[in-house]
Every structure is written in C-alpha cells, then in structure tokens.
Design a protein around this motif. Structure first.
Motif, PDB file in Angstrom:
ATOM      1  N   LYS A 106       0.783  -1.245   0.000  1.00  0.00           N
ATOM      2  CA  LYS A 106       0.000   0.000   0.000  1.00  0.00           C
ATOM      3  C   LYS A 106       0.811   1.289   0.000  1.00  0.00           C
ATOM      4  CE  LYS A 106      -4.097  -2.040   1.960  1.00  0.00           C
ATOM      5  NZ  LYS A 106      -4.949  -2.210   3.110  1.00  0.00           N
ATOM      6  N   PHE A 107       2.085   1.218   0.404  1.00  0.00           N
ATOM      7  CA  PHE A 107       2.882   2.455   0.493  1.00  0.00           C
ATOM      8  C   PHE A 107       4.216   2.249  -0.218  1.00  0.00           C
ATOM      9  CE2 PHE A 107       0.281   1.955   4.342  1.00  0.00           C
ATOM     10  CZ  PHE A 107      -0.536   3.078   4.224  1.00  0.00           C
ATOM     11  N   LYS A 108       4.117   1.823  -1.482  1.00  0.00           N
ATOM     12  CA  LYS A 108       5.303   1.364  -2.214  1.00  0.00           C
ATOM     13  C   LYS A 108       6.411   2.408  -2.319  1.00  0.00           C
ATOM     14  CE  LYS A 108       3.158  -2.089  -5.116  1.00  0.00           C
ATOM     15  NZ  LYS A 108       1.834  -1.939  -5.629  1.00  0.00           N
ATOM     16  N   ASP A 109       6.041   3.691  -2.390  1.00  0.00           N
ATOM     17  CA  ASP A 109       7.089   4.703  -2.583  1.00  0.00           C
ATOM     18  C   ASP A 109       7.762   5.141  -1.282  1.00  0.00           C
ATOM     19  OD1 ASP A 109       4.648   5.775  -1.839  1.00  0.00           O
ATOM     20  OD2 ASP A 109       5.138   7.757  -2.649  1.00  0.00           O
ATOM     21  N   LEU A 110       7.378   4.565  -0.151  1.00  0.00           N
ATOM     22  CA  LEU A 110       7.979   4.983   1.120  1.00  0.00           C
ATOM     23  C   LEU A 110       9.182   4.114   1.485  1.00  0.00           C
ATOM     24  CD1 LEU A 110       4.978   5.764   3.518  1.00  0.00           C
ATOM     25  CD2 LEU A 110       6.484   7.361   2.341  1.00  0.00           C
ATOM     26  N   SER A 111      10.330   4.769   1.728  1.00  0.00           N
ATOM     27  CA  SER A 111      11.496   4.016   2.199  1.00  0.00           C
ATOM     28  C   SER A 111      11.369   3.847   3.715  1.00  0.00           C
ATOM     29  CB  SER A 111      12.774   4.780   1.868  1.00  0.00           C
ATOM     30  OG  SER A 111      12.758   5.986   2.584  1.00  0.00           O
ATOM     31  N   VAL A 112      12.054   2.835   4.248  1.00  0.00           N
ATOM     32  CA  VAL A 112      11.999   2.600   5.698  1.00  0.00           C
ATOM     33  C   VAL A 112      13.390   2.759   6.293  1.00  0.00           C
ATOM     34  CG1 VAL A 112      11.529   0.883   7.499  1.00  0.00           C
ATOM     35  CG2 VAL A 112       9.980   1.075   5.556  1.00  0.00           C
ATOM     36  N   GLN A 113      13.497   3.641   7.279  1.00  0.00           N
ATOM     37  CA  GLN A 113      14.762   3.859   7.998  1.00  0.00           C
ATOM     38  C   GLN A 113      14.593   3.341   9.427  1.00  0.00           C
ATOM     39  OE1 GLN A 113      17.974   6.001   7.457  1.00  0.00           O
ATOM     40  NE2 GLN A 113      18.253   4.630   9.193  1.00  0.00           N
ATOM     41  N   VAL A 114      15.450   2.399   9.824  1.00  0.00           N
ATOM     42  CA  VAL A 114      15.352   1.843  11.173  1.00  0.00           C
ATOM     43  C   VAL A 114      16.337   2.566  12.094  1.00  0.00           C
ATOM     44  CG1 VAL A 114      15.566  -0.258  12.558  1.00  0.00           C
ATOM     45  CG2 VAL A 114      14.763  -0.409  10.187  1.00  0.00           C
ATOM     46  N   VAL A 115      15.842   3.019  13.247  1.00  0.00           N
ATOM     47  CA  VAL A 115      16.708   3.688  14.226  1.00  0.00           C
ATOM     48  C   VAL A 115      16.573   2.942  15.548  1.00  0.00           C
ATOM     49  CG1 VAL A 115      17.200   5.855  15.429  1.00  0.00           C
ATOM     50  CG2 VAL A 115      16.237   5.910  13.121  1.00  0.00           C
ATOM     51  N   THR A 116      17.684   2.372  16.043  1.00  0.00           N
ATOM     52  CA  THR A 116      17.597   1.685  17.335  1.00  0.00           C
ATOM     53  C   THR A 116      18.181   2.582  18.418  1.00  0.00           C
ATOM     54  OG1 THR A 116      19.693   0.541  16.977  1.00  0.00           O
ATOM     55  CG2 THR A 116      17.710  -0.629  16.341  1.00  0.00           C
ATOM     56  N   LEU A 117      17.509   2.594  19.573  1.00  0.00           N
ATOM     57  CA  LEU A 117      17.930   3.440  20.688  1.00  0.00           C
ATOM     58  C   LEU A 117      18.540   2.532  21.748  1.00  0.00           C
ATOM     59  CD1 LEU A 117      15.440   4.904  19.210  1.00  0.00           C
ATOM     60  CD2 LEU A 117      15.303   6.287  21.255  1.00  0.00           C
ATOM     61  N   ASP A 118      19.831   2.704  21.977  1.00  0.00           N
ATOM     62  CA  ASP A 118      20.555   1.804  22.889  1.00  0.00           C
ATOM     63  C   ASP A 118      20.792   2.430  24.259  1.00  0.00           C
ATOM     64  OD1 ASP A 118      20.751  -0.114  20.975  1.00  0.00           O
ATOM     65  OD2 ASP A 118      22.661   0.640  20.198  1.00  0.00           O
ATOM     66  N   ILE A 119      20.509   1.631  25.295  1.00  0.00           N
ATOM     67  CA  ILE A 119      20.661   2.140  26.669  1.00  0.00           C
ATOM     68  C   ILE A 119      20.555   0.962  27.644  1.00  0.00           C
ATOM     69  CG2 ILE A 119      18.168   2.666  26.768  1.00  0.00           C
ATOM     70  CD1 ILE A 119      18.932   5.143  28.495  1.00  0.00           C
ATOM     71  N   PRO A 120      21.370   0.963  28.713  1.00  0.00           N
ATOM     72  CA  PRO A 120      21.280  -0.152  29.672  1.00  0.00           C
ATOM     73  C   PRO A 120      20.002  -0.093  30.524  1.00  0.00           C
ATOM     74  CG  PRO A 120      23.256   1.208  30.069  1.00  0.00           C
ATOM     75  CD  PRO A 120      22.455   1.898  29.008  1.00  0.00           C
ATOM     76  N   ASP A 121      19.518  -1.278  30.961  1.00  0.00           N
ATOM     77  CA  ASP A 121      18.271  -1.372  31.736  1.00  0.00           C
ATOM     78  C   ASP A 121      18.328  -0.589  33.049  1.00  0.00           C
ATOM     79  OD1 ASP A 121      17.282  -2.905  29.770  1.00  0.00           O
ATOM     80  OD2 ASP A 121      16.985  -4.725  30.959  1.00  0.00           O
ATOM     81  N   THR A 122      19.505  -0.535  33.693  1.00  0.00           N
ATOM     82  CA  THR A 122      19.599   0.159  34.991  1.00  0.00           C
ATOM     83  C   THR A 122      19.196   1.631  34.841  1.00  0.00           C
ATOM     84  OG1 THR A 122      21.934   0.342  34.468  1.00  0.00           O
ATOM     85  CG2 THR A 122      21.323  -1.222  36.207  1.00  0.00           C
ATOM     86  N   ILE A 123      19.628   2.265  33.772  1.00  0.00           N
ATOM     87  CA  ILE A 123      19.274   3.680  33.559  1.00  0.00           C
ATOM     88  C   ILE A 123      17.774   3.795  33.274  1.00  0.00           C
ATOM     89  CG2 ILE A 123      19.700   5.747  32.155  1.00  0.00           C
ATOM     90  CD1 ILE A 123      22.466   4.800  31.586  1.00  0.00           C
ATOM     91  N   LEU A 124      17.239   2.808  32.552  1.00  0.00           N
ATOM     92  CA  LEU A 124      15.812   2.863  32.200  1.00  0.00           C
ATOM     93  C   LEU A 124      14.919   2.828  33.432  1.00  0.00           C
ATOM     94  CD1 LEU A 124      15.821   0.406  29.188  1.00  0.00           C
ATOM     95  CD2 LEU A 124      15.608   2.893  29.119  1.00  0.00           C
ATOM     96  N   VAL A 125      15.263   1.957  34.377  1.00  0.00           N
ATOM     97  CA  VAL A 125      14.440   1.827  35.583  1.00  0.00           C
ATOM     98  C   VAL A 125      14.421   3.169  36.321  1.00  0.00           C
ATOM     99  CG1 VAL A 125      14.211   0.653  37.803  1.00  0.00           C
ATOM    100  CG2 VAL A 125      14.796  -0.661  35.764  1.00  0.00           C
ATOM    101  N   ASP A 126      15.580   3.817  36.418  1.00  0.00           N
ATOM    102  CA  ASP A 126      15.653   5.142  37.059  1.00  0.00           C
ATOM    103  C   ASP A 126      14.793   6.162  36.325  1.00  0.00           C
ATOM    104  OD1 ASP A 126      17.316   4.500  39.020  1.00  0.00           O
ATOM    105  OD2 ASP A 126      19.050   5.666  38.310  1.00  0.00           O
ATOM    106  N   ARG A 127      14.938   6.174  35.009  1.00  0.00           N
ATOM    107  CA  ARG A 127      14.199   7.156  34.208  1.00  0.00           C
ATOM    108  C   ARG A 127      12.699   6.982  34.351  1.00  0.00           C
ATOM    109  NH1 ARG A 127      16.589   7.825  28.138  1.00  0.00           N
ATOM    110  NH2 ARG A 127      18.553   8.792  28.725  1.00  0.00           N
ATOM    111  N   LEU A 128      12.256   5.714  34.312  1.00  0.00           N
ATOM    112  CA  LEU A 128      10.809   5.467  34.345  1.00  0.00           C
ATOM    113  C   LEU A 128      10.213   5.787  35.716  1.00  0.00           C
ATOM    114  CD1 LEU A 128      10.716   2.256  32.162  1.00  0.00           C
ATOM    115  CD2 LEU A 128       9.834   4.497  31.554  1.00  0.00           C
TER     116      LEU A 128
END
Ligand code: AMP
Length: 227
Positions: A106-128
């Motif tokens: 359905k969206f043939k002319d759209l390119s796909v760019q993948v961006v991964t966000l890297d971060i350790p779990d310990t920082i995530l628990v604090d942030r959340l």
C-alpha cells in the motif's frame, strides 16, 4: 528526506521525546502506538476495553490488532508530511513482517529507515521511576521529575504545552516496568534480526545522554545539517 522512520528501543529510552523534537523542529509527523492505545482506553472504545488489561500489566497488544491500528492511521496521514515516525512500532518480528507487507502493498514509494535506541536497563528503571506524562489524551507530552533534567515541566505538575495536569502512567509502576523490560528484551533479538536480514537502512543511537545531544547525533547520522 521522505519515508517512514522506525524508533525501536526499550520503554524509557526516549523514543517519544526524540520523536517530539523531530515533529517540532523538522516538521515530521509521529505515531506513538502507546499513545494511541492509551487514547482508546481513556475514550473507552471497543479496542480500548480489549487492550486495557494488557497495557496495565505491561504486556503487548496482539500483533494483528496493533498493525491494523497503524495501517488505519497511515492511510489517513499518508502523504500529508514527507516523514512519518513510528514510535514504538514494530516491537516484534511478526509486526515487522506485517509492516513490510503493508509498505510493499500500500505504500510502495515509502522508504523505511530503522533507528535503534541503545541504553542499559539500569538507567531505564531510574528514568521510568521519575517519568510523568500529560494526562490530556491528545497531548501525552513526556516529562521527568529528575533533578536537573531538561525534561522538567516549567510549572510543577502542569503541562508546558496544553496546561493539563501531569501524572504517572500505571505501567510505570515498578512491577509493570520490570515486565515491560522483560517483554521488550524477549522480542528485541528477533526484531533486530529481521531488519539485519532485510536491506533496510539501520542506525544505532546512544540514548544514555541528554535528549539535546541525542537529537544532534540523530540529525548528523541521517545526514541533516545541525548548524
Ligand atoms: P509505550 O507507550 O510505547 O511504552 O507503550 C505502552 C503499551 O502500549 C505497551 O506496553 C503495550 O501494551 C502497548 N503497545 C504499544 N505499542 C505496541 C506494539 N507495537 N505492540 C504491542 N503493544 C504495544
């Protein structure tokens, strides 16, 4: 630049904050599948009633249902802005396959760019544990109560953008956070393996730094001038 940009990362990595900066400063458009799910729950739609328990307990909504919600949104928004950010979708290899089929049919002319966000779990628990969001279902801006954070609201517990009250998400409670991180890591490998095997462009961002630095690095990596 034109196409779909996928922000893939664990809860608390800052997908929403980065997407928000792209919307405000680059004029892109964003779909947060988490925000969409919460909106359904607040409005008590049929979908909202179906997904309420999964969301509160930190589990995923079914692949088919969430993909159909994304499809419906894309059909409405497609072509309005050159770049669409999908924030929090896909989250499983199955969703990535379904999205691939959707783009190819359905969206043939759209390119796909993948961006991964890297971060350790310990920082995530604090942030959340210090995250609060705008309770207005159409805003849901994200803030942090952390001392010195760039994401602190200007006025205590009031949204800078719409003036609504801020509050904690139920699934940011410790038990649900643990579950969400486990669920994310369980699917991460298969999801990234799918994109590695495809010929999609993938970039990795270090998000264990202030959001302004993340945004700068992101623009450099995708070739946008940051001056
Ligand atoms: P988020 O705001 O991205 O942390 O998402 C909040 C919740 O919405 C998740 O824990 C899931 O229950 C649901 N959700 C959001 N995106 C997806 C997705 N791509 N697949 C399945 N469930 C999702």
């Amino acid at each position: 630049m034109k196409g779909i940009v996928l922000f893939i990362g664990p809860p608390g990595a800052g997908k929403g904050s980065l997407a928000h900066m792209c919307v405000k400063q680059l004029g892109w458009v964003q779909l947060s599948t988490g925000n969409l799910c919460r909106k359904h729950i607040i409005e008590q739609t049929k979908i909202g009633k179906e997904i309420d328990f999964a969301i509160k307990s930190g589990n995923l909504v079914s692949d088919v249902l969430i993909t159909s919600m994304v499809e419906e949104w894309l059909l409405q928004e497609y072509g309005k802005q050159p770049v669409v950010i999908l924030d929090g979708f896909p989250r499983t290899a199955e969703q990535a396959k379904l999205l691939n089929n959707l783009v190819e049919t359905k969206f043939k002319d759209l390119s796909v760019q993948v961006v991964t966000l890297d971060i350790p779990d310990t920082i995530l628990v604090d942030r959340l544990s210090s995250r609060i969001i705008c309770q207005n279902k159409d805003c849901q801006a994200v803030y942090s109560l952390s001392e010195g954070s760039l994401l602190r609201p200007a006025q205590d517990m009031v949204c800078d953008f719409c003036g609504s009250a801020l509050g904690r998400r139920k699934d940011d409670e410790y038990e649900a956070v643990k579950e969400r991180l486990t669920v994310y890591r369980r699917h991460e490998h298969g999801l990234l393996a799918f994109y590695k095997a495809s010929n999609k462009s993938c970039i990795q961002l270090n998000v264990a730094q202030p959001i302004t630095e993340v945004f700068k690095e992101f623009q450099e990596m995708i070739g946008l001038n940051t001056i």
